[in-house]
Design a protein around this motif. Structure first.
Motif, PDB file in Angstrom:
ATOM      1  N   PHE A  95       0.837  -1.200   0.000  1.00 15.89           N
ATOM      2  CA  PHE A  95       0.000   0.000   0.000  1.00 15.89           C
ATOM      3  C   PHE A  95       0.869   1.247   0.000  1.00 15.89           C
ATOM      4  O   PHE A  95       1.789   1.405   0.816  1.00 15.89           O
ATOM      5  N   LEU A  96       0.577   2.154  -0.941  1.00 14.68           N
ATOM      6  CA  LEU A  96       1.274   3.434  -1.041  1.00 14.68           C
ATOM      7  C   LEU A  96       0.412   4.525  -0.410  1.00 14.68           C
ATOM      8  O   LEU A  96      -0.677   4.766  -0.909  1.00 14.68           O
ATOM      9  N   ARG A  97       0.865   5.187   0.641  1.00 11.72           N
ATOM     10  CA  ARG A  97       2.059   5.029   1.412  1.00 11.72           C
ATOM     11  C   ARG A  97       1.869   5.578   2.798  1.00 11.72           C
ATOM     12  O   ARG A  97       0.846   6.210   3.086  1.00 11.72           O
ATOM     13  N   LEU A  98       2.852   5.376   3.687  1.00  8.33           N
ATOM     14  CA  LEU A  98       2.802   5.905   5.049  1.00  8.33           C
ATOM     15  C   LEU A  98       3.110   7.399   5.039  1.00  8.33           C
ATOM     16  O   LEU A  98       4.087   7.835   4.458  1.00  8.33           O
ATOM     17  N   GLY A  99       2.256   8.164   5.681  1.00  6.74           N
ATOM     18  CA  GLY A  99       2.456   9.611   5.762  1.00  6.74           C
ATOM     19  C   GLY A  99       1.398  10.228   6.658  1.00  6.74           C
ATOM     20  O   GLY A  99       0.487   9.544   7.153  1.00  6.74           O
ATOM     21  N   ASP A 100       1.509  11.512   6.867  1.00  7.46           N
ATOM     22  CA  ASP A 100       0.587  12.200   7.768  1.00  7.46           C
ATOM     23  C   ASP A 100      -0.855  12.106   7.300  1.00  7.46           C
ATOM     24  O   ASP A 100      -1.782  12.005   8.110  1.00  7.46           O
ATOM     25  N   GLU A 101      -1.064  12.115   5.971  1.00  5.45           N
ATOM     26  CA  GLU A 101      -2.433  12.086   5.462  1.00  5.45           C
ATOM     27  C   GLU A 101      -3.110  10.755   5.773  1.00  5.45           C
ATOM     28  O   GLU A 101      -4.276  10.706   6.164  1.00  5.45           O
ATOM     29  N   LEU A 102      -2.381   9.658   5.616  1.00  2.06           N
ATOM     30  CA  LEU A 102      -2.946   8.349   5.944  1.00  2.06           C
ATOM     31  C   LEU A 102      -3.326   8.278   7.418  1.00  2.06           C
ATOM     32  O   LEU A 102      -4.364   7.707   7.779  1.00  2.06           O
ATOM     33  N   LEU A 103      -2.510   8.880   8.274  1.00  2.00           N
ATOM     34  CA  LEU A 103      -2.704   8.770   9.712  1.00  2.00           C
ATOM     35  C   LEU A 103      -3.696   9.779  10.278  1.00  2.00           C
ATOM     36  O   LEU A 103      -3.953   9.779  11.484  1.00  2.00           O
ATOM     37  N   GLU A 104      -4.247  10.646   9.424  1.00  2.00           N
ATOM     38  CA  GLU A 104      -5.326  11.516   9.890  1.00  2.00           C
ATOM     39  C   GLU A 104      -6.476  10.664  10.406  1.00  2.00           C
ATOM     40  O   GLU A 104      -6.765   9.603   9.856  1.00  2.00           O
ATOM     41  N   LYS A 105      -7.158  11.132  11.428  1.00  2.00           N
ATOM     42  CA  LYS A 105      -8.121  10.299  12.161  1.00  2.00           C
ATOM     43  C   LYS A 105      -9.143   9.622  11.256  1.00  2.00           C
ATOM     44  O   LYS A 105      -9.332   8.404  11.311  1.00  2.00           O
ATOM     45  N   ASN A 117      -9.153   9.240   7.902  1.00  3.83           N
ATOM     46  CA  ASN A 117      -8.518   8.376   6.904  1.00  3.83           C
ATOM     47  C   ASN A 117      -8.028   7.075   7.523  1.00  3.83           C
ATOM     48  O   ASN A 117      -8.165   6.003   6.927  1.00  3.83           O
ATOM     49  N   PHE A 118      -7.457   7.171   8.709  1.00  5.90           N
ATOM     50  CA  PHE A 118      -6.895   5.983   9.335  1.00  5.90           C
ATOM     51  C   PHE A 118      -7.996   5.038   9.810  1.00  5.90           C
ATOM     52  O   PHE A 118      -7.825   3.812   9.786  1.00  5.90           O
ATOM     53  N   ARG A 119      -9.121   5.594  10.195  1.00  7.97           N
ATOM     54  CA  ARG A 119     -10.251   4.743  10.609  1.00  7.97           C
ATOM     55  C   ARG A 119     -10.756   3.914   9.426  1.00  7.97           C
ATOM     56  O   ARG A 119     -11.009   2.718   9.561  1.00  7.97           O
ATOM     57  N   ILE A 120     -10.868   4.540   8.266  1.00  9.35           N
ATOM     58  CA  ILE A 120     -11.296   3.819   7.066  1.00  9.35           C
ATOM     59  C   ILE A 120     -10.238   2.804   6.651  1.00  9.35           C
ATOM     60  O   ILE A 120     -10.550   1.670   6.271  1.00  9.35           O
ATOM     61  N   PHE A 121      -8.966   3.194   6.770  1.00 10.14           N
ATOM     62  CA  PHE A 121      -7.871   2.294   6.414  1.00 10.14           C
ATOM     63  C   PHE A 121      -7.877   1.048   7.289  1.00 10.14           C
ATOM     64  O   PHE A 121      -7.672  -0.073   6.805  1.00 10.14           O
ATOM     65  N   LYS A 122      -8.124   1.201   8.577  1.00  2.86           N
ATOM     66  CA  LYS A 122      -8.148   0.041   9.477  1.00  2.86           C
ATOM     67  C   LYS A 122      -9.262  -0.926   9.105  1.00  2.86           C
ATOM     68  O   LYS A 122      -9.084  -2.154   9.179  1.00  2.86           O
ATOM     69  N   ALA A 123     -10.412  -0.379   8.708  1.00  8.15           N
ATOM     70  CA  ALA A 123     -11.505  -1.249   8.251  1.00  8.15           C
ATOM     71  C   ALA A 123     -11.098  -1.993   6.986  1.00  8.15           C
ATOM     72  O   ALA A 123     -11.413  -3.177   6.805  1.00  8.15           O
TER      73      ALA A 123
END
Length: 450
Positions: A416-426, A428-434
């Motif tokens: 998955f591209l890629r690790l960064g502040d945008e992915l870790l925004e609350k 975005n990260f909640r959707i990513f975990k799902a």
């Protein structure tokens, strides 16, 4: 995992690290921040991370002067966070392709050879050089302090093996992807932003250095056509197929056109074959899987010419599968076929570009499975939305979850591209975990109801 879902449905996910130029000082400086990010990924159920191991950094000081210290620091940090790793033997330049955020050229002492012999670089018809990656024309030319390009790549991989023994023994690395071209992909640099390319240009053929030109002249002479030369009517980077004679006037379907395209695509396969043979020697006995990345060139896929694929070296037409020969070569080396653009949908593309990412992924998956090769995938662009995640889920398991064992169609891993502040925004990260949970198949495939 739910008891009703067999483990064979599980697809591991690795997240690409977004790092500045890797030096020991930089890794140590960002250690606390990186540790926190890695812990967040681990908490989300991510299996591991991916990073490029840049030739331009490790062997920058001179021939066989390898400095692995920064990577050892990074690998120890990842290991301490109980994550696994995919690493890429990156023999290309960082900078000039979509998503590149820093500039890391290939080693200067290699580029210096190009001062007196610029034909070591890929060259287009008008003579412009592309310094992202050495032309495959010098694969077997001893131009680099007595070594060939193949030997440069081989020695680098052997040094990695020798210096990373502790991490290999600990089975930190699950995959070693071998870079075979620009952006680490087995292709020609036919579409480079450094050369002025803009989507959806068809790109340009990259075989006009003196080494590849001489090779073509030799093979053409051997079949009784010494008068045949390389195409002069293939167009420019941002042309459409119908504005060129080679594509628009169906020159690609002539006897001469077919001969050229066969040679052009075969040279690419031979290039991959040679380097992967060296990779298998370098990593013999290691408990890692080897992989190779193929670019998802989806623009002009629905045009009869498939022009953008052809200039990149993928000889793919409606009556000719351009990906199966690549898969067949990979099968000889037990190498996984890693394909991009899994997140893309036709409906999101410009109709004028005749894109077909969905059909392209299906075609490639079919070709790879016929050759009994393991397939993995990546997203091509950074994404954070449900629709794109759902498209990836559909592509990694086209038939969904199987309740009777491993699915017949399933990719082996996702990067998955890629690790960064945008992915870790609350949000975005909640959707990513799902998304990670569904990739891991703890419930049946369905749209992300978040």
């Amino acid at each position: 995992m739910q008891a009703s879902v067999p483990l064979g449905n599980y697809v591991p996910i690795y997240v690409m690290l977004q790092l500045d130029i890797i030096t020991t000082d930089n890794v140590l400086k960002d250690k606390t921040r990186l540790q926190m990010q890695l812990k967040q990924l681990q908490g989300a159920g991510v299996d591991g991370v991916m990073c490029d191991v840049w030739w331009g950094i490790v062997e920058s000081k001179g021939p066989k002067e390898y400095d692995w210290s920064a990577y050892k620091t990074l690998f120890q940090l990842v290991q301490d966070c109980n994550l696994k790793m995919q690493v890429v033997m990156s023999f290309h330049q960082c900078g000039g392709n979509i998503g590149d955020d820093v500039n890391i050229p290939i080693p200067r002492w290699v580029r210096d050879v190009g001062v007196t012999d610029p034909d070591i670089f890929y060259t287009n018809r008008t003579g412009n050089r592309n310094i992202e990656y050495l032309t495959i024309g010098v694969d077997n030319q001893p131009l680099f302090s007595g070594r060939t390009a193949i030997e440069l790549y081989s020695d680098y991989m052997k040094s990695f093996r020798e210096n990373m023994g502790e991490f290999l023994d600990a089975e930190l690395f699950t995959d070693i992807e071998v870079g075979l071209g620009p952006a680490g992909e087995l292709r020609y640099p036919s579409y480079s932003q450094n050369q002025g390319w803009v989507f959806p240009g068809i790109g340009e053929f990259q075989c006009y250095d003196k080494y590849l030109k001489a090779d073509f002249e030799e093979v053409a002479t051997n079949v009784g056509h010494s008068e045949w030369g390389l195409p002069i009517d293939g167009g420019e980077y941002n042309d459409n197929p119908d504005t060129t004679s080679f594509f628009g006037s169906k020159g690609y379907l002539s006897e001469k056109g077919k001969f050229f395209l066969t040679w052009y695509s075969n040279k690419l396969i031979i290039h991959g074959d040679q380097i992967l043979n060296e990779a298998n020697k370098a990593f013999l006995g290691c408990k890692v899987k080897l992989a190779c990345k193929i670019s998802g060139i989806h623009w002009w896929y629905k045009d009869a010419t498939h022009a953008a694929e052809l200039t990149a070296g993928y000889y793919n037409l409606h009556d000719r599968d351009g990906y199966r020969p690549i898969a067949r070569m990979l099968s000889r080396h037990y190498v996984a076929f890693n394909f991009t653009c899994l997140e893309m949908k036709n409906s999101k593309q410009d109709p004028a570009a005749k894109c077909g990412p969905q059909e392209l992924v299906q075609q490639v998956f079919s070709a790879v499975k016929r050759e009994e090769v393991v397939m993995a995938g990546e997203n091509a662009l950074e994404i954070y939305d449900r629709e794109a995640y759902n498209q990836i889920l559909l592509n990694v398991r086209p038939n969904g979850i199987s309740k009777n064992g491993p699915p017949k169609l399933k990719m082996e891993a996702l990067t998955f591209l890629r690790l960064g502040d945008e992915l870790l925004e609350k949000k975005n990260f909640r959707i990513f975990k799902a998304f990670v949970r569904k990739l891991h198949a703890d419930q049946v495939y369905m749209s992300l109801g978040i």
